[in-house]
Design an enzyme around this catalytic site. Sequence first.
Site, short mmCIF file in Angstrom:
data_model
loop_
_atom_site.label_atom_id
_atom_site.label_comp_id
_atom_site.label_asym_id
_atom_site.label_seq_id
_atom_site.Cartn_x
_atom_site.Cartn_y
_atom_site.Cartn_z
N HIS A 130 7.13 19.51 -17.18
CA HIS A 130 6.46 18.20 -17.24
C HIS A 130 7.21 17.17 -16.39
O HIS A 130 6.60 16.33 -15.73
CB HIS A 130 6.35 17.72 -18.69
CG HIS A 130 5.50 18.62 -19.54
ND1 HIS A 130 4.26 19.08 -19.13
CD2 HIS A 130 5.69 19.16 -20.79
CE1 HIS A 130 3.75 19.85 -20.08
NE2 HIS A 130 4.60 19.92 -21.08
N LEU A 171 -4.89 0.84 -5.21
CA LEU A 171 -5.37 2.05 -5.90
C LEU A 171 -5.31 1.82 -7.41
O LEU A 171 -4.32 1.28 -7.91
CB LEU A 171 -4.48 3.26 -5.53
CG LEU A 171 -4.83 4.58 -6.22
CD1 LEU A 171 -4.95 5.70 -5.20
CD2 LEU A 171 -3.81 4.98 -7.26
N ASP A 176 -2.73 20.81 -14.26
CA ASP A 176 -2.41 21.93 -15.15
C ASP A 176 -1.36 22.84 -14.50
O ASP A 176 -1.32 22.98 -13.28
CB ASP A 176 -3.69 22.72 -15.44
CG ASP A 176 -3.52 23.65 -16.63
OD1 ASP A 176 -2.56 23.47 -17.40
OD2 ASP A 176 -4.34 24.57 -16.78
C1 FPP Z 1 -0.66 20.64 -18.35
O1 FPP Z 1 0.28 21.64 -18.12
C2 FPP Z 1 0.00 19.36 -18.29
C3 FPP Z 1 0.14 18.48 -19.33
C4 FPP Z 1 -0.38 18.74 -20.69
C5 FPP Z 1 0.87 17.24 -19.19
C6 FPP Z 1 0.71 16.61 -17.85
C7 FPP Z 1 1.63 15.50 -17.81
C8 FPP Z 1 2.31 15.12 -16.74
C9 FPP Z 1 2.21 15.68 -15.39
C10 FPP Z 1 3.22 13.98 -16.94
C11 FPP Z 1 2.42 12.75 -16.75
C12 FPP Z 1 3.29 11.64 -17.01
C13 FPP Z 1 2.93 10.37 -16.89
C14 FPP Z 1 3.95 9.33 -16.94
C15 FPP Z 1 1.52 9.95 -16.70
P1 FPP Z 1 0.51 22.73 -19.25
O2 FPP Z 1 1.68 22.31 -20.05
O3 FPP Z 1 -0.76 22.93 -20.03
O4 FPP Z 1 0.84 23.96 -18.35
P2 FPP Z 1 0.51 25.48 -18.68
O5 FPP Z 1 -0.99 25.63 -18.61
O6 FPP Z 1 1.20 26.20 -17.57
O7 FPP Z 1 1.08 25.76 -20.04
#
Ligand code: FPP
Length: 257
Positions: free
Chosen positions: A37, A131, A20
Amino acid sequence: MTSKQVYTQLGPRHVAIIMDGNGRWAVRQGMSRSKGHFAGVEALHRTVAEAIKQGVKYLSVYAFSSENWQRPSEEVEALMILMAESLDTYAEELSAQGVRIFPIGDIMRLPESTRRKLLDAVSKTANNDILTLIVGLSYSARWEINHALHSAVQEIESGKVKISTLLSNANAIEPYLSTKDIPDPDLLIRTGGELRISNFLLYQLAYTELFFTETLWPDFDACDLQEALDSYALRHRRFGRIDTKDNNDLKEELDCL
Ligand code: FPP
């Protein structure tokens, strides 16, 4: 005993991560949430390598929840494209590292191009055993439990399983879960400062140790992972029992390092 030996002895076999804070990280830097992201994918790439070094065998990450479909369509679209591009960029390297890619969730909802790349990576990495990277995609625990119920009912209706067998014990639903052959997480890390589970692996987390950090996911690095593993190494897991075995001796040894 060296620090490495202590962690090898006590380290978690399965680490789950709620990644997050991508959006906040990007906004703080004056960038679009999608850039956050993108940085999140790089953090995941680093974390997989570090987890392998630490002897972790299963790493579960929450990449896109069932609820994330309700985000603005531009963000959802950008995430789907990012996932496809990340598979193009990293699938081969992950495979060379011995990583098996194992998606969980309602992947039929993903755009066809993203799903095709994903399933291709799944089949190319199926025999890897260093893994297992379990990726929650269009996943929520309530979706998974509902899906499991559907599968169980189908088996009852086709006469494959008896209702009495299904009601016989508290764990009888496990063979129908997406994670049926995967041990439950030992440690759950949530970045970004929120203190909740957000519908991730609710059944599997029953006795998982929890670790919350303020670090935003794109900033998560080897030191943050080490901090979580250090914290885990000092936990006394009893799984609801009273245990005669105590890890106080080990705690003393760690304090001396
Ligand atoms: C939460 O941060 C994160 C997500 C909803 C997406 C997580 C995805 C990735 C790290 C990319 C993964 C990619 C692959 C290829 C598996 P948020 O957007 O809710 O952050 P915030 O709480 O600061 O708004």
